[in-house]
Design an enzyme around this catalytic site. Structure first.
Site, PDB file in Angstrom:
ATOM      1  N   GLY A  29      48.501  38.742  62.775  1.00 10.66           N
ATOM      2  CA  GLY A  29      47.946  38.811  64.131  1.00 10.66           C
ATOM      3  C   GLY A  29      47.065  37.592  64.315  1.00 10.66           C
ATOM      4  O   GLY A  29      45.862  37.639  64.111  1.00 10.66           O
ATOM      5  N   ALA A  65      43.492  35.012  69.167  1.00  8.04           N
ATOM      6  CA  ALA A  65      42.199  34.335  69.261  1.00  8.04           C
ATOM      7  C   ALA A  65      41.442  34.412  67.936  1.00  8.04           C
ATOM      8  O   ALA A  65      41.093  33.389  67.330  1.00  8.04           O
ATOM      9  CB  ALA A  65      41.382  34.983  70.383  1.00  8.04           C
ATOM     10  N   MET A  66      41.188  35.620  67.464  1.00  7.87           N
ATOM     11  CA  MET A  66      40.364  35.789  66.262  1.00  7.87           C
ATOM     12  C   MET A  66      41.115  35.380  64.995  1.00  7.87           C
ATOM     13  O   MET A  66      40.553  34.743  64.110  1.00  7.87           O
ATOM     14  CB  MET A  66      39.911  37.245  66.144  1.00  7.87           C
ATOM     15  CG  MET A  66      38.929  37.651  67.204  1.00  7.87           C
ATOM     16  SD  MET A  66      37.411  36.680  67.128  1.00  7.87           S
ATOM     17  CE  MET A  66      36.508  37.578  65.883  1.00  7.87           C
ATOM     18  N   LYS A  78      29.543  49.028  67.534  1.00  2.92           N
ATOM     19  CA  LYS A  78      30.224  47.984  68.312  1.00  2.92           C
ATOM     20  C   LYS A  78      31.140  48.610  69.356  1.00  2.92           C
ATOM     21  O   LYS A  78      31.261  48.123  70.482  1.00  2.92           O
ATOM     22  CB  LYS A  78      31.010  47.062  67.377  1.00  2.92           C
ATOM     23  CG  LYS A  78      31.553  45.876  68.133  1.00  2.92           C
ATOM     24  CD  LYS A  78      31.731  44.639  67.312  1.00  2.92           C
ATOM     25  CE  LYS A  78      32.094  43.479  68.222  1.00  2.92           C
ATOM     26  NZ  LYS A  78      33.213  42.705  67.735  1.00  2.92           N
ATOM     27  N   ASN A  91      30.993  47.898  73.299  1.00  2.00           N
ATOM     28  CA  ASN A  91      32.176  47.520  74.088  1.00  2.00           C
ATOM     29  C   ASN A  91      32.516  48.585  75.122  1.00  2.00           C
ATOM     30  O   ASN A  91      32.987  48.266  76.221  1.00  2.00           O
ATOM     31  CB  ASN A  91      33.396  47.307  73.173  1.00  2.00           C
ATOM     32  CG  ASN A  91      33.264  46.062  72.315  1.00  2.00           C
ATOM     33  OD1 ASN A  91      32.541  45.137  72.667  1.00  2.00           O
ATOM     34  ND2 ASN A  91      33.929  46.034  71.177  1.00  2.00           N
ATOM     35  N   GLU A 135      42.077  47.760  74.916  1.00  2.00           N
ATOM     36  CA  GLU A 135      41.856  48.644  73.760  1.00  2.00           C
ATOM     37  C   GLU A 135      41.116  49.923  74.161  1.00  2.00           C
ATOM     38  O   GLU A 135      40.512  50.583  73.313  1.00  2.00           O
ATOM     39  CB  GLU A 135      41.053  47.883  72.684  1.00  2.00           C
ATOM     40  CG  GLU A 135      41.836  46.750  72.029  1.00  2.00           C
ATOM     41  CD  GLU A 135      41.021  45.972  71.013  1.00  2.00           C
ATOM     42  OE1 GLU A 135      39.900  45.524  71.357  1.00  2.00           O
ATOM     43  OE2 GLU A 135      41.489  45.794  69.886  1.00  2.00           O
ATOM     44  N   ASN A 159      38.416  45.538  66.480  1.00  2.00           N
ATOM     45  CA  ASN A 159      37.501  46.484  67.122  1.00  2.00           C
ATOM     46  C   ASN A 159      38.175  47.833  67.326  1.00  2.00           C
ATOM     47  O   ASN A 159      39.401  47.895  67.504  1.00  2.00           O
ATOM     48  CB  ASN A 159      37.109  45.963  68.512  1.00  2.00           C
ATOM     49  CG  ASN A 159      36.028  44.909  68.436  1.00  2.00           C
ATOM     50  OD1 ASN A 159      35.228  44.893  67.498  1.00  2.00           O
ATOM     51  ND2 ASN A 159      35.986  44.046  69.431  1.00  2.00           N
TER      52      ASN A 159
HETATM   53  P1  NAD Z   1      44.671  38.583  70.631  1.00  2.00           P
HETATM   54  O1  NAD Z   1      45.420  39.385  71.607  1.00  2.00           O
HETATM   55  O2  NAD Z   1      44.253  37.184  70.961  1.00  2.00           O
HETATM   56  O3  NAD Z   1      45.477  38.500  69.231  1.00  2.00           O
HETATM   57  C1  NAD Z   1      46.291  39.447  68.734  1.00  2.00           C
HETATM   58  C2  NAD Z   1      47.547  38.696  68.228  1.00  2.00           C
HETATM   59  O4  NAD Z   1      48.323  39.551  67.499  1.00  2.00           O
HETATM   60  C3  NAD Z   1      48.386  38.121  69.366  1.00  2.00           C
HETATM   61  O5  NAD Z   1      48.634  36.761  69.164  1.00  2.00           O
HETATM   62  C4  NAD Z   1      49.707  38.892  69.282  1.00  2.00           C
HETATM   63  O6  NAD Z   1      50.829  38.101  69.600  1.00  2.00           O
HETATM   64  C5  NAD Z   1      49.693  39.304  67.850  1.00  2.00           C
HETATM   65  N1  NAD Z   1      50.421  40.550  67.566  1.00  2.00           N
HETATM   66  C6  NAD Z   1      50.196  41.744  68.059  1.00  2.00           C
HETATM   67  N2  NAD Z   1      51.069  42.653  67.531  1.00  2.00           N
HETATM   68  C7  NAD Z   1      51.845  41.989  66.678  1.00  2.00           C
HETATM   69  C8  NAD Z   1      52.929  42.343  65.806  1.00  2.00           C
HETATM   70  N3  NAD Z   1      53.391  43.606  65.746  1.00  2.00           N
HETATM   71  N4  NAD Z   1      53.518  41.391  65.062  1.00  2.00           N
HETATM   72  C9  NAD Z   1      53.070  40.134  65.131  1.00  2.00           C
HETATM   73  N5  NAD Z   1      52.049  39.718  65.921  1.00  2.00           N
HETATM   74  C10 NAD Z   1      51.431  40.633  66.694  1.00  2.00           C
HETATM   75  O7  NAD Z   1      43.395  39.444  70.212  1.00  2.00           O
HETATM   76  P2  NAD Z   1      42.004  38.929  69.629  1.00  2.00           P
HETATM   77  O8  NAD Z   1      41.102  38.557  70.735  1.00  2.00           O
HETATM   78  O9  NAD Z   1      42.238  37.986  68.509  1.00  2.00           O
HETATM   79  O10 NAD Z   1      41.445  40.301  69.075  1.00  2.00           O
HETATM   80  C11 NAD Z   1      41.865  40.856  67.846  1.00  2.00           C
HETATM   81  C12 NAD Z   1      40.872  41.954  67.495  1.00  2.00           C
HETATM   82  O11 NAD Z   1      39.579  41.375  67.294  1.00  2.00           O
HETATM   83  C13 NAD Z   1      40.698  42.988  68.606  1.00  2.00           C
HETATM   84  O12 NAD Z   1      40.467  44.247  68.048  1.00  2.00           O
HETATM   85  C14 NAD Z   1      39.448  42.517  69.335  1.00  2.00           C
HETATM   86  O13 NAD Z   1      38.778  43.548  70.022  1.00  2.00           O
HETATM   87  C15 NAD Z   1      38.640  42.002  68.163  1.00  2.00           C
HETATM   88  N6  NAD Z   1      37.622  41.004  68.499  1.00  2.00           N
HETATM   89  C16 NAD Z   1      37.904  39.987  69.351  1.00  2.00           C
HETATM   90  C17 NAD Z   1      36.923  39.036  69.625  1.00  2.00           C
HETATM   91  C18 NAD Z   1      37.209  37.831  70.500  1.00  2.00           C
HETATM   92  O14 NAD Z   1      36.275  37.073  70.785  1.00  2.00           O
HETATM   93  N7  NAD Z   1      38.443  37.575  70.883  1.00  2.00           N
HETATM   94  C19 NAD Z   1      35.652  39.148  69.036  1.00  2.00           C
HETATM   95  C20 NAD Z   1      35.416  40.200  68.140  1.00  2.00           C
HETATM   96  C21 NAD Z   1      36.413  41.128  67.879  1.00  2.00           C
END
Ligand code: NAD
Length: 309
Positions: free
Chosen positions: A7, A10-11, A185, A189, A270, A103
């Site tokens: 996955g 972003a993160m 958290k 959220n 989410e 999260n």
């Molecule tokens: P995102 O949507 O940017 O990333 C998720 C990635 O996973 C996507 O690129 C998607 O294509 C991939 N994906 C999903 N299902 C898949 C599968 N079955 N096979 C392959 N790839 C798959 O999400 P994010 O912002 O990175 O968030 C990830 C987690 O981190 C979430 O729980 C979010 O709440 C948490 N989080 C995010 C932030 C932030 O600033 N973005 C901060 C803290 C926590």
């Protein structure tokens, strides 16, 4: 260390980048074809403090990866975790630890249902990241990670993972009560993400209305009641202190939260793992959760209107 990021949105891209810069052998795993091909042809674009660089990190679909990894960082959205775990089942060997920092409430149970025998660690992080297009992230600010071993994981492995995360500047610390951090958290959220999404405002703008403070207290009180029944020591006082601190413009205040961005981009949220989890557990435990139920329904309604497919 040999690390896969399952996955790499972003993160996942942020963590993959930081771990790669620290000398680890990193593979980015994702489902989004354009994202993978952009990273493999141009490199991952990382913008930080006004500077952009392209970093060569291999990216692939789950089915095309066949290595043995020491660590898999599971980093999809909460509702995508089970599907991702099924897709990387062939990578879950007895020598591989899995750390999930996504999260949401209920991730642990969902992971254990799909992959009951893995060396599992869960946690939470205050790092942030923004995915601005395929193969491109913007990194701002700093953060930390709290994590805890749930099953089968030796102290030695926990320490090794802690050292690797810290060597990459990720400010990790093992915790003895990570569920409290996860619930705290989720509550944060469950207030800021949802209210800013429903009211279409930045986090600090919530301060402009007395109604938001009443709503916040109702949401938090229901989180507290359900947490108590689940033996999670989350108090309303603790949750409200965390929420108040985030409203300041020099903290998260001057931003639209990620759920607002999800809706603006036509993506599902989410919510079922935040307020929705409280509503579901409240029903099971006979604890009234009318505010979290309503908030969940409103966000689902916004999804139905905004989501593209
Ligand atoms: P995102 O949507 O940017 O990333 C998720 C990635 O996973 C996507 O690129 C998607 O294509 C991939 N994906 C999903 N299902 C898949 C599968 N079955 N096979 C392959 N790839 C798959 O999400 P994010 O912002 O990175 O968030 C990830 C987690 O981190 C979430 O729980 C979010 O709440 C948490 N989080 C995010 C932030 C932030 O600033 N973005 C901060 C803290 C926590």
């Amino acid at each position: 260390m040999k690390i896969a990021i399952a996955g790499s949105g972003a993160m996942g891209s942020r963590f993959g980048y930081m771990l790669h810069q620290a000398g680890n052998q990193v593979t980015l795993i994702d489902l989004w074809p354009e994202h993978i091909s952009t990273i493999n042809t141009k490199g991952l674009s990382v913008e930080s403090a006004g500077e952009q660089k392209f970093v060569r990190i291999p990216a692939a679909f789950p089915e095309d990866v066949h290595d043995d990894f020491d660590l898999i960082l599971l980093f999809t959205k909460a509702m995508q975790l089970s599907d991702m775990l099924k897709k990387i089942a062939h990578l879950l060997t007895e020598n591989t630890a899995v750390l999930c920092l996504s999260n949401g409430i209920g991730n642990l149970e969902n992971i254990q249902k799909v992959a009951p025998h893995i060396d599992l660690l869960v946690g939470t992080t205050l790092w942030t990241s923004e995915l601005v297009g395929p193969g491109s992230v913007i990194l701002n600010g700093s953060g930390y990670i709290e994590f805890q071993a749930i099953e089968n994981v030796s102290h030695e492995t926990v320490n090794k993972i802690n050292d690797v995360l810290n060597a990459a500047g990720l400010n990790a610390r093992p915790s003895n009560n990570v569920l409290l951090s996860i619930w705290k958290k989720a509550c944060l959220n469950g207030v800021l993400n949802t209210l800013c999404t429903i009211l279409d405002c930045k986090i600090m703008e919530l301060n402009k209305s007395q109604y938001t403070s009443v709503l916040t207290k109702r949401i938090v009180a229901e989180f507290e009641s359900v947490a108590k029944a689940k033996d999670i020591p989350l108090t309303a006082e603790l949750a409200l202190k965390t929420i108040d601190a985030s409203l300041a413009p020099d903290q998260a205040g001057d931003h639209y939260p990620s759920m607002h961005q999800d809706i603006a981009s036509g993506r599902r949220t989410e919510i079922d793992y935040l307020n929705g989890a409280i509503a579901r557990m409240g029903k099971e435990l006979n604890i009234p959760t009318p505010t979290n139920t309503l908030i969940t329904e409103l966000i689902h309604a916004r999804e139905d209107i905004a989501v593209k497919n």
